[in-house]
Design an enzyme around this catalytic site. Structure first.
Site, PDB file in Angstrom:
ATOM      1  CB  SER A 102      47.478  13.139 -38.667  1.00 36.18           C
ATOM      2  OG  SER A 102      46.172  12.643 -38.844  1.00 36.18           O
TER       3      SER A 102
ATOM      4  CG  HIS B 292      49.306   9.680 -41.268  1.00 34.95           C
ATOM      5  ND1 HIS B 292      50.124   8.616 -41.173  1.00 34.95           N
ATOM      6  CD2 HIS B 292      48.167   9.677 -40.132  1.00 34.95           C
ATOM      7  CE1 HIS B 292      49.321   7.779 -40.589  1.00 34.95           C
ATOM      8  NE2 HIS B 292      48.085   8.387 -40.226  1.00 34.95           N
TER       9      HIS B 292
ATOM     10  CG  ASP C 248      44.648   9.210 -40.069  1.00 31.87           C
ATOM     11  OD1 ASP C 248      45.202   8.215 -40.030  1.00 31.87           O
ATOM     12  OD2 ASP C 248      45.202  10.311 -39.261  1.00 31.87           O
TER      13      ASP C 248
ATOM     14  CG  MET D  75      39.133   6.636 -40.081  1.00 30.57           C
ATOM     15  SD  MET D  75      39.096   7.611 -38.384  1.00 30.57           S
ATOM     16  CE  MET D  75      40.452   8.082 -37.906  1.00 30.57           C
TER      17      MET D  75
ATOM     18  CG  HIS E 294      46.320   4.775 -41.121  1.00 31.03           C
ATOM     19  ND1 HIS E 294      46.478   5.467 -39.790  1.00 31.03           N
ATOM     20  CD2 HIS E 294      46.373   3.368 -40.781  1.00 31.03           C
ATOM     21  CE1 HIS E 294      46.313   4.383 -38.789  1.00 31.03           C
ATOM     22  NE2 HIS E 294      46.101   3.149 -39.628  1.00 31.03           N
TER      23      HIS E 294
ATOM     24  CG  MET F 186      42.620   3.246 -39.403  1.00 29.62           C
ATOM     25  SD  MET F 186      42.644   4.666 -38.546  1.00 29.62           S
ATOM     26  CE  MET F 186      43.099   5.810 -39.644  1.00 29.62           C
TER      27      MET F 186
ATOM     28  CG  MET G 244      47.571   1.846 -34.780  1.00 27.42           C
ATOM     29  SD  MET G 244      47.477   3.099 -35.918  1.00 27.42           S
ATOM     30  CE  MET G 244      46.464   4.245 -34.697  1.00 27.42           C
TER      31      MET G 244
ATOM     32  CG  ASP H 238      48.818   7.210 -36.229  1.00 29.04           C
ATOM     33  OD1 ASP H 238      48.580   8.382 -35.942  1.00 29.04           O
ATOM     34  OD2 ASP H 238      48.088   6.614 -37.488  1.00 29.04           O
TER      35      ASP H 238
HETATM   36  C1  DX5 Z   1      43.926   7.728 -35.198  1.00 32.37           C
HETATM   37  C2  DX5 Z   1      44.736   7.797 -36.263  1.00 32.37           C
HETATM   38  C3  DX5 Z   1      45.874   9.096 -36.194  1.00 32.37           C
HETATM   39  C4  DX5 Z   1      45.216  10.385 -35.696  1.00 32.37           C
HETATM   40  C5  DX5 Z   1      46.387  10.788 -34.612  1.00 32.37           C
HETATM   41  O1  DX5 Z   1      43.107   6.650 -35.287  1.00 32.37           O
HETATM   42  O2  DX5 Z   1      45.211   6.999 -37.354  1.00 32.37           O
HETATM   43  O3  DX5 Z   1      46.638   9.416 -37.375  1.00 32.37           O
HETATM   44  O4  DX5 Z   1      45.277  11.430 -36.807  1.00 32.37           O
HETATM   45  O5  DX5 Z   1      45.794  11.959 -33.973  1.00 32.37           O
HETATM   46  P1  DX5 Z   1      46.462  12.662 -32.824  1.00 32.37           P
HETATM   47  O6  DX5 Z   1      47.837  13.024 -33.072  1.00 32.37           O
HETATM   48  O7  DX5 Z   1      45.614  13.648 -32.381  1.00 32.37           O
HETATM   49  O8  DX5 Z   1      46.515  11.331 -31.637  1.00 32.37           O
HETATM   50 ZN    ZN Z   2      46.869   7.359 -38.695  1.00 36.03          ZN
END
Ligand code: DX5
Ligand code: ZN
Length: 231
Positions: free
Chosen positions: A18, A43, A45, A47, A76, A78, A147, A185
């Site tokens: 990620s 990956h 993320d 947000m 991903h 979110m 998750m 994740d």
């Molecule tokens: C969290 C994200 C993850 C995040 C995981 O909301 O969806 O993809 O990057 O990070 P680590 O591996 O540090 O928990």
């Molecule tokens: Zn993620």
């Protein structure tokens, strides 16, 4: 029983670094480093500051990363109203679009839209959401993202209470005879990776344990790459 590199015939685990935890000032290099170290996909993320409190990447990041790596880019989402962003991320070069079961009001329509854009469709599920929420949509999916932390931030602790759910999702996928990926994740590191693999996960997202590792990206990816022995 899970052992690193135990049985070459056993199911292979895929690693999805990620970039949330990567050094943003040299993102291209960090992605290339992961690719050379044997990562299977990247990956991303996304947000929006609403669905989760944090604010991260837009489609521009995917567009910039696309020429930097041959690895698939999975996004991903979110976000609230993920439908509004599907076209932009598809056009930017995403290979897989993952929406939250909690964030997509008309999930079937959203999944069909992702497929009509020629992309793989994934659905993410939060720790407090029961796996039954996936049952109707599962036959249409390429990927389920379970998750293992509450989404929004990297570096959180793995929630052990998610393990029974991973097992349940694994059995739903197997009962369908589906090739759907089961990805996890949040809080995945060399200690938790064997637990989620034993529960049935086959793709591991990891941010902090890869990009924050004192061993470097390659060493960290090697240590995560456990193999699952056939049941
Ligand atoms: C969290 C994200 C993850 C995040 C995981 O909301 O969806 O993809 O990057 O990070 P680590 O591996 O540090 O928990
Ligand atoms: Zn993620």
């Amino acid at each position: 029983m899970i052992q690193p590199y135990a049985d070459p015939t056993a199911a292979t685990i895929k690693i999805a670094p990620s970039i949330l935890s990567a050094d943003a000032a040299r993102l291209g290099e960090q992605v290339a480093e992961a690719e050379h170290a044997g990562a299977d996909r990247i990956h991303v993320d996304v947000m929006d500051g609403h669905f989760v409190p944090n604010l991260t990447f837009g489609p521009g990041i995917v567009k910039w990363l696309r020429p930097v790596t041959r690895l698939p880019l999975e996004v991903h989402l979110m976000v609230e109203r993920p439908d509004d962003l599907l076209d932009a991320f598809a056009e930017a070069g995403a290979d897989t679009l993952i929406v939250h079961v909690e964030g997509a009001v008309h999930l079937n329509r959203t999944v069909q839209r992702i497929k009509s854009l020629g992309k793989k469709a994934g659905v993410a599920i939060n720790p407090a959401t029961p796996p039954v929420m996936l049952e109707e949509i599962l036959p249409d999916l390429d990927l389920v993202l379970a998750m293992t932390v509450n989404p929004g931030f990297g570096g959180q602790s793995f929630l052990h209470g998610t393990l029974p759910k991973i097992r349940k999702i694994r059995s739903l996928i197997d009962a369908l005879g589906s090739a759907c990926d089961l990805e996890v994740d949040g809080g995945i590191d060399p200690e938790t990776a064997p637990l989620v693999v034993a529960a049935g996960a086959r793709v591991l997202v990891a941010g902090t344990s890869i990009y924050g590792s004192s061993e470097g990206v390659a060493g960290a990816i090697r240590r995560l790459n456990v193999r699952a022995e056939p049941a």
